[in-house]
Design an enzyme around this catalytic site. Structure first.
Site, PDB file in Angstrom:
ATOM      1  N   HIS A  62       0.821  -1.204   0.000  1.00  7.02           N
ATOM      2  CA  HIS A  62       0.000   0.000   0.000  1.00  7.02           C
ATOM      3  C   HIS A  62       0.858   1.258   0.000  1.00  7.02           C
ATOM      4  O   HIS A  62       1.986   1.252   0.480  1.00  7.02           O
ATOM      5  CB  HIS A  62      -0.885   0.028   1.253  1.00  7.02           C
ATOM      6  CG  HIS A  62      -1.748  -1.173   1.390  1.00  7.02           C
ATOM      7  ND1 HIS A  62      -2.088  -1.700   2.610  1.00  7.02           N
ATOM      8  CD2 HIS A  62      -2.338  -1.967   0.463  1.00  7.02           C
ATOM      9  CE1 HIS A  62      -2.869  -2.758   2.445  1.00  7.02           C
ATOM     10  NE2 HIS A  62      -3.028  -2.945   1.135  1.00  7.02           N
ATOM     11  N   LYS A  72       6.203   6.520   6.913  1.00  7.11           N
ATOM     12  CA  LYS A  72       5.689   5.719   8.025  1.00  7.11           C
ATOM     13  C   LYS A  72       6.841   5.249   8.901  1.00  7.11           C
ATOM     14  O   LYS A  72       7.933   4.943   8.402  1.00  7.11           O
ATOM     15  CB  LYS A  72       4.951   4.477   7.505  1.00  7.11           C
ATOM     16  CG  LYS A  72       3.721   4.785   6.690  1.00  7.11           C
ATOM     17  CD  LYS A  72       3.106   3.514   6.132  1.00  7.11           C
ATOM     18  CE  LYS A  72       1.906   3.833   5.270  1.00  7.11           C
ATOM     19  NZ  LYS A  72       1.384   2.640   4.599  1.00  7.11           N
ATOM     20  N   TYR A 132       1.659   1.841  13.159  1.00  7.68           N
ATOM     21  CA  TYR A 132       2.090   2.711  12.068  1.00  7.68           C
ATOM     22  C   TYR A 132       2.021   4.153  12.559  1.00  7.68           C
ATOM     23  O   TYR A 132       0.951   4.613  12.958  1.00  7.68           O
ATOM     24  CB  TYR A 132       1.140   2.693  10.878  1.00  7.68           C
ATOM     25  CG  TYR A 132       0.608   1.402  10.353  1.00  7.68           C
ATOM     26  CD1 TYR A 132       0.928   1.001   9.067  1.00  7.68           C
ATOM     27  CD2 TYR A 132      -0.278   0.614  11.083  1.00  7.68           C
ATOM     28  CE1 TYR A 132       0.396  -0.153   8.528  1.00  7.68           C
ATOM     29  CE2 TYR A 132      -0.810  -0.542  10.557  1.00  7.68           C
ATOM     30  CZ  TYR A 132      -0.473  -0.932   9.278  1.00  7.68           C
ATOM     31  OH  TYR A 132      -1.008  -2.074   8.757  1.00  7.68           O
ATOM     32  N   ASP A 170      -6.300  -6.208  -1.997  1.00  8.21           N
ATOM     33  CA  ASP A 170      -4.937  -6.691  -2.198  1.00  8.21           C
ATOM     34  C   ASP A 170      -4.871  -7.823  -3.213  1.00  8.21           C
ATOM     35  O   ASP A 170      -3.906  -7.934  -3.964  1.00  8.21           O
ATOM     36  CB  ASP A 170      -4.321  -7.116  -0.865  1.00  8.21           C
ATOM     37  CG  ASP A 170      -4.050  -5.931   0.050  1.00  8.21           C
ATOM     38  OD1 ASP A 170      -4.063  -4.782  -0.438  1.00  8.21           O
ATOM     39  OD2 ASP A 170      -3.835  -6.150   1.254  1.00  8.21           O
TER      40      ASP A 170
END
Length: 181
Positions: A62, A72, A132, A170
């Site tokens: 992603h 991130k 995250y 996904d």
């Protein structure tokens, strides 16, 4: 805190200094000032996310596009994951390359993934709680993905593909060569 470079440009492993005694342990999970001094990268984060997943769950790859791109800082708070970063920056010397590292509740490592990268992980333990930190707010219209088993990337997810538990999104992500980033 120690910072280690990865083979991917601007992507770093962060290893905390852990203080342990008979009561347990203490460590500084992140220090923006130290991070910026050691890497030259911006370490200001505006959003924290947590996910819990079971063995075989594979989330990724992603990313966020354009002005909503996100750097991130990721870690695994419980259990263990195989974490993957893919450089999607077309002008980067490491464009199209990936890096993997095991993040777990024992090694307490973190991975800094800069803007312009794809990210994903597979769960190696019975369950995993994943954290995250993001430097930009999520924007649904800017989300993108790359197929987890794209042959051009050749990522080893450390689980059998038959055991992978994937979201519909996904499973149907575009291939790397289709350049939706």
């Amino acid at each position: 805190m120690k910072i280690q470079e990865t083979p991917l440009k601007d992507c770093y492993i962060i290893e905390p200094t852990i203080f342990e005694d008979e009561r347990g342990y203490f460590f500084e999970k992140f220090n923006e000032k130290k991070f910026e001094e050691l890497t030259g990268m911006n370490g200001h984060f505006v959003q924290d996310n947590i996910s819990k997943s079971s063995y075989g769950v594979l989330r990724g790859l992603h990313f966020q596009k354009g002005e909503h791109a996100q750097a991130k800082l990721v870690s695994c708070l419980e259990g263990g994951v195989w974490d993957i970063a893919v450089d999607l920056r077309e002008n980067s010397p490491t464009f199209g390359q990936w890096f993997g590292i095991e993040l777990n509740d024992e090694n307490k490592l973190q991975l800094y993934i800069p803007r312009g990268f794809g990210h994903g992980f597979s769960v190696l333990s019975t369950t995993a709680v994943f954290s995250y930190k993001c430097d930009n707010f999520y924007n649904k219209e800017s989300e993108g993905s790359v197929k987890f088993n794209d042959p051009d990337l050749g990522i080893d997810w450390k689980i059998e593909e038959k055991d992978a538990i994937l979201s519909y999104k996904d499973q149907n992500a575009p291939n790397f060569k289709d350049r939706n980033f």
